[in-house]
Write an enzyme that holds these catalytic residues in place. Structure first.
Site, short mmCIF file in Angstrom:
data_model
loop_
_atom_site.label_atom_id
_atom_site.label_comp_id
_atom_site.label_asym_id
_atom_site.label_seq_id
_atom_site.Cartn_x
_atom_site.Cartn_y
_atom_site.Cartn_z
N SER A 48 68.46 -6.71 -43.17
CA SER A 48 67.80 -6.02 -44.27
C SER A 48 67.41 -4.61 -43.83
O SER A 48 67.61 -4.24 -42.68
CB SER A 48 66.55 -6.79 -44.70
OG SER A 48 65.61 -6.73 -43.65
N LYS A 49 66.85 -3.89 -44.77
CA LYS A 49 66.51 -2.47 -44.55
C LYS A 49 65.78 -2.22 -43.23
O LYS A 49 65.95 -1.18 -42.61
CB LYS A 49 65.63 -1.96 -45.70
CG LYS A 49 66.46 -1.54 -46.90
CD LYS A 49 66.99 -0.11 -46.73
CE LYS A 49 68.06 0.24 -47.74
NZ LYS A 49 69.33 0.62 -47.12
N ARG A 50 64.94 -3.19 -42.83
CA ARG A 50 64.16 -2.93 -41.61
C ARG A 50 65.06 -2.85 -40.39
O ARG A 50 64.66 -2.39 -39.33
CB ARG A 50 63.04 -3.97 -41.44
CG ARG A 50 63.50 -5.31 -40.98
CD ARG A 50 62.43 -6.38 -41.22
NE ARG A 50 63.09 -7.63 -41.48
CZ ARG A 50 63.45 -8.49 -40.54
NH1 ARG A 50 63.18 -8.24 -39.28
NH2 ARG A 50 64.06 -9.62 -40.86
N ASP B 95 75.22 3.53 -47.16
CA ASP B 95 74.50 4.09 -46.00
C ASP B 95 75.50 4.47 -44.92
O ASP B 95 75.44 5.55 -44.33
CB ASP B 95 73.57 3.03 -45.36
CG ASP B 95 72.36 2.68 -46.21
OD1 ASP B 95 72.05 3.47 -47.12
OD2 ASP B 95 71.75 1.61 -45.96
N GLY C 30 67.73 -1.02 -40.41
CA GLY C 30 68.43 0.27 -40.50
C GLY C 30 69.42 0.26 -41.65
O GLY C 30 69.14 -0.31 -42.70
#
Ligand code: GLU
Length: 507
Positions: free
Chosen positions: A261-263, A271, A265
């Protein structure tokens, strides 16, 4: 045809994203496996948009997902933008055409589904009671006992109702091409909603109807859908339809074992696109996350993956996202690009360098950074060594220049530059010659420094710091060749003055 092809007709698979966000790399891998499977067996790859959640679906997300799938090179045969014999390919349009309700009507007629009039409050209370007993929330079947006459009159009176699927008794087994058999014991699945009170189909119902109507032969998706598959199999049975074959691949985890997930990166295809990863490297990397070709080779073109892809070689174990490996592969793909292709790929990442560097300088700078780039967006930082020097007074590395040996290196280098002055201005075509000339100059300078007992390491660091204000960056021959001759002279001169002033304690 291989053994994984249980149907006589050509295979048909689908990638069915919900346009409620951008394309996550996990979904990109699902699309990729479907694509490789279809192309390997000369079947069809269908793209279907699952936008029945009107509140969260947007046309922008749909556009961005299609863009990213296309960017990855996973071209689809049928889809909302290109049509096909099994359209429409958006669930919202299929819903508007009444496709789901006609199937639901059949199930109602055959008493395999019923209208449920329970209020939200009652359902919520039921859920809390199940949880308090440590049980999975499950509908208690109350409206299943209402006669069809009563249901008709309550509907006619305008009472809102959902349509629930009547789950029959008995164990359910999901046979999966990756996982083998998973059994769901009788009773774990309660009667579930197939049509909401606003007439929209639920996910588990819409998917089955679409997969039937689109003649999908294999459903390849993430293993988070395994329990959905159990429900979907019940719907196939109730509609007396042969289900497709299923293959649930593992999910992508972060290095800490949690869902990527986003945490962690960058997580979306977009992205990685922005960071300058090449689509060929991304699909190569994603394919290898739980699959390998018989050759065990790691760098594989799309054509090679198509040739070798087989579902039975996809591993069940969780796939851990390894950025180092993606970086390594991306670097390989960057280095494999020829000048022309690299120039095109790097163009959007050049930033300000485009404005003040000549074509020739850029050509040298591009050659210099191509060998060391991990992702194209790193170009800005690397090009800074050429086109955005740090003033020496601001660079902490410049203390190294304050040394008699370094001062002498700068003097000798300036003499050599002066001797080169008559050389013609280089241009893009002459870039390689210019790099060679710089190599030669450096090796002569090194010989001279040795004679004067100045270590080569000091010589190289002195020149690099003098030229860029930085202690690392592109190799020196590239740097010398990529900077305009006059700029090199000026910077060495400034550095010499800087060193001399400090050595004699003037500053
Ligand atoms: N729309 C579903 C999702 O995005 C697809 C599930 C499926 O492939 O059946 O997760």
């Amino acid at each position: 045809m291989t053994s994984e092809h249980p149907f006589p007709s050509p295979v048909r698979v689908r990638f069915a994203p919900s346009p409620t966000g951008t394309l996550h790399v996990g979904s990109a891998r699902t699309a990729l496996y479907n694509y490789l499977f279809a192309r390997h067996l000369q079947g069809s790859f269908v793209l279907r948009i699952e936008d029945t959640d009107a509140a969260r679906s947007t046309p922008e997300f749909e556009r961005s997902i299609l863009d990213d799938v296309a960017w990855l090179g996973l071209d689809w045969d049928e889809g909302p933008d290109r049509g096909g014999d099994f359209g429409p390919y958006r669930q919202s349009e299929r819903s508007a055409a009444g496709l789901y309700l006609s199937y639901a009507g059949r199930l109602l007629d055959e008493n395999k589904a019923y209208h449920c009039f329970c209020s939200q409050e009652r359902l919520e209370k039921l859920k809390q009671e199940c949880l308090a007993r440590n049980e999975m929330p499950k509908y208690d079947h109350r409206c299943g006992a209402i006669s069809s006459d009563e249901a008709e009159s309550r509907l006619a009176a305008g009472e809102p109702a959902t349509i629930r699927f009547r789950v029959s008794d008995g164990d359910i087994a999901v046979d999966d091409l990756i996982h083998g058999r998973t059994a769901f014991p009788a009773g774990v699945i309660g009667d579930f909603i197939i049509v909401r009170s606003d007439g929209a189909p639920s996910y588990n119902f819409a998917v089955v109807v679409d997969d039937i109507d689109m003649e999908i032969t294999h459903v390849i998706r993430g293993e988070d859908h395994l329990t959905n598959t159990a429900r979907q199999l019940l719907v196939y049975a109730a509609l007396a339809k042969e289900p497709p074959a299923f293959a649930h691949h593992s999910l992508i985890m972060g290095p800490d074992g949690g869902k990527l997930s986003k945490r962690h990166g960058a997580t979306s295809a977009g992205d990685f696109r922005q960071l300058g990863y090449l689509p060929a490297a991304i699909i190569n990397y994603l394919a290898l996350l739980s699959w390998s070709p018989p050759s065990q080779r790691e760098q594989l073109s799309k054509a090679e993956m198509i040739k070798d892809f087989e579902i039975r070689r996809v591993a069940r174990s969780p796939a851990i996202f390894d950025l180092q490996k993606l970086n390594w592969l991306n670097g390989l793909y960057i280095r494999d690009l020829d000048h022309e292709a690299f120039h095109r790929a790097i163009e959007p990442f050049l930033g300000a360098a485009r404005e003040f560097a000549s074509e020739g300088q850029l050509a040298v700078a591009e050659q210099a950074i191509q060998t060391s780039l991990v992702a194209l967006a790193g170009a800005r930082e690397q090009l800074a060594a050429f086109f955005d020097q740090r003033p020496l007074a601001e660079a902490k590395e410049s203390v190294e220049l304050v040394d008699a040996g370094s001062e002498r290196v700068l003097e000798l280098a300036l003499l050599r530059i002066a001797a080169l002055n008559s050389a013609a201005e280089f241009n893009a075509a002459g870039a390689t010659e210019e790099i060679e000339a710089a190599r030669l100059m450096l090796s002569e300078l090194k010989r001279q420094c040795r004679q004067e007992k100045i270590p080569p390491k000091q010589m190289f660091r002195t020149l690099r710091i003098a030229l860029t204000g930085r202690a690392s960056g592109p190799e020196l021959p590239f740097l010398l060749a990529g900077l305009a001759r006059e700029a090199v002279r000026q910077r060495l001169e400034e550095a010499r003055e800087f060193a001399a002033a400090r050595l004699r304690g003037k500053v």
